[in-house]
Design an enzyme around this catalytic site. Structure first.
Site, PDB file in Angstrom:
ATOM      1  N   ASP A 230       0.844  -1.208   0.000  1.00  0.00           N
ATOM      2  CA  ASP A 230       0.000   0.000   0.000  1.00  0.00           C
ATOM      3  C   ASP A 230       0.879   1.258   0.000  1.00  0.00           C
ATOM      4  O   ASP A 230       0.877   2.018   0.959  1.00  0.00           O
ATOM      5  CB  ASP A 230      -0.949  -0.005   1.224  1.00  0.00           C
ATOM      6  CG  ASP A 230      -0.224  -0.020   2.562  1.00  0.00           C
ATOM      7  OD1 ASP A 230       0.962  -0.431   2.601  1.00  0.00           O
ATOM      8  OD2 ASP A 230      -0.820   0.400   3.573  1.00  0.00           O
TER       9      ASP A 230
ATOM     10  N   HIS B 271       9.823  -0.453   8.899  1.00  0.00           N
ATOM     11  CA  HIS B 271       8.747  -1.447   8.937  1.00  0.00           C
ATOM     12  C   HIS B 271       8.807  -2.383   7.722  1.00  0.00           C
ATOM     13  O   HIS B 271       9.192  -3.540   7.828  1.00  0.00           O
ATOM     14  CB  HIS B 271       7.385  -0.748   8.976  1.00  0.00           C
ATOM     15  CG  HIS B 271       7.123   0.000  10.259  1.00  0.00           C
ATOM     16  ND1 HIS B 271       7.253  -0.591  11.494  1.00  0.00           N
ATOM     17  CD2 HIS B 271       6.731   1.272  10.491  1.00  0.00           C
ATOM     18  CE1 HIS B 271       6.942   0.289  12.431  1.00  0.00           C
ATOM     19  NE2 HIS B 271       6.632   1.422  11.852  1.00  0.00           N
TER      20      HIS B 271
HETATM   21  C1  BDR Z   1       2.710  -0.529   8.647  1.00  0.00           C
HETATM   22  O1  BDR Z   1       1.598   0.359   8.470  1.00  0.00           O
HETATM   23  C2  BDR Z   1       1.769   1.133   7.304  1.00  0.00           C
HETATM   24  O2  BDR Z   1       1.471   2.455   7.556  1.00  0.00           O
HETATM   25  C3  BDR Z   1       3.203   1.007   6.916  1.00  0.00           C
HETATM   26  O3  BDR Z   1       3.383   1.128   5.511  1.00  0.00           O
HETATM   27  C4  BDR Z   1       3.575  -0.359   7.407  1.00  0.00           C
HETATM   28  O4  BDR Z   1       3.237  -1.336   6.461  1.00  0.00           O
HETATM   29  C5  BDR Z   1       3.405  -0.195   9.945  1.00  0.00           C
HETATM   30  O5  BDR Z   1       2.560  -0.437  11.043  1.00  0.00           O
HETATM   31 CA    CA Z   2       2.835  -0.717   4.103  1.00  0.00          CA
END
Ligand code: BDR
Ligand code: CA
Length: 310
Positions: A12, A243
């Site tokens: 995303d 992340h």
């Molecule tokens: C996850 O949430 C999204 O906002 C980031 O892209 C990542 O995949 C982190 O909690």
């Molecule tokens: Ca993400």
């Protein structure tokens, strides 16, 4: 280091998704068959457009398949985390796609067809909510037998969430989808907040990835400066957590992570909705990453990316 994996990236984009795609494309033991998009950090229109844009910027030729615009309950979100990723999901930089367009097939159909064409061979790296995968499982339950593994960024087993005390963003974004995936018999690897908060990047690190004055350097600095300022303002951190790239690091080199076998489930009701629960069990087919060699991971990220984008 593992052998070559055939991978589908479910994403995303998203600033940290952009960094994950940058890293994935630089790892020559990951063969990217396709990118499936999902709403999350922004609408499905923005996330798909951002994926196409990033492919053009990074020189990625893999096809892009548009995914779901709402969760398994049928509800569309009222808003998106623009305070982290900007209104367009990519720090509100100008996102212009020159030539590339999304395929006619949707993400769910691609997941099913690619698993039919490569039974037992595909690793899905999911760095957003897991709606597309849950839809594929609902449409064809035998899909579960044809997926080699899902490596997902999401959840928190031993630490607090990042949306509330219990829940991490990708899981609370569609807990029903997570639950369907957890209850399938697909081998899962959770690369959750337990490890992704342990590895941090700085703007100086981002700056060192590309040659001075290259267009990619300016792109990466622009998007990551917005990401960095969110973490500075909200947590007073001078560096930001890694992340989504942590899931790529696992796919690329699982030995970077300490992990435990067991069973995952997701709470669907009440104030803990979206919480991931992990019960250790040597006979389970879920692995949860609990430690990471962050220095080795960042060294590898730097080495791979500087070598791939000259
Ligand atoms: C996850 O949430 C999204 O906002 C980031 O892209 C990542 O995949 C982190 O909690
Ligand atoms: Ca993400």
């Amino acid at each position: 280091m593992s052998g070559t994996r055939k991978v589908v990236l479910d994403t995303d984009p998203g600033i940290d998704d952009a960094m994950a795609l940058l890293y994935l494309h630089a790892c020559d033991n990951l063969e990217l068959l396709g990118i499936t998009t999902i709403l999350g950090n922004a609408s499905i229109e923005n996330c798909t457009n951002n994926a196409l844009f990033l492919c053009e910027q990074f020189g990625i030729t893999a096809p892009v398949y548009r995914g779901a615009d709402r969760g398994m309950t049928g509800k569309q979100p009222e808003d998106y985390p623009d305070f982290v990723h900007g209104l367009n999901g990519l720090a509100d930089i100008e996102v212009t796609v020159a030539d590339k367009s999304a395929e006619d097939q949707d993400a769910c159909t691609f997941l099913l067809e690619s698993s039919n064409a490569n039974p037992g061979e595909i690793t899905i790296i999911a760095v957003g909510r897991m709606t597309n995968i849950a839809m594929a499982l609902n449409k064809d339950p035998t899909f579960a037998n044809r997926v080699k593994e899902i490596i997902f960024m999401g959840g928190a087993a031993t630490c607090e969430g990042n949306v509330n005390t219990w829940a991490e963003a990708n899981i609370i974004g569609d807990p029903e989808a997570a639950s369907i995936v957890f209850n399938s018999n697909i081998p899962l690897v959770m690369v959750g907040l337990d490890v992704t908060l342990q590895t941090r990047m700085s703007q100086a690190f981002v700056n060192s990835l590309m040659p001075d004055l290259s267009p990619l350097q300016s792109l990466l600095l622009s998007i990551n400066s917005v990401y960095a300022s969110f973490y500075k303002t909200n947590q007073n951190w001078d560096e930001f957590p890694v992340h989504d790239s942590s899931a790529i690091a696992y796919a690329h080199n699982p030995d970077l992570f300490g992990r435990e076998l067991g069973r995952l489930s997701c709470i669907l009701a009440g104030e803990q909705r979206g919480r991931t629960l992990f019960v250790p069990d040597p006979a389970g087919n879920h692995q949860v990453c609990l430690s990471v060699d962050s220095n080795a991971m960042l060294d590898d990220f730097l080495k791979k990316v500087t070598a791939a984008y000259r």
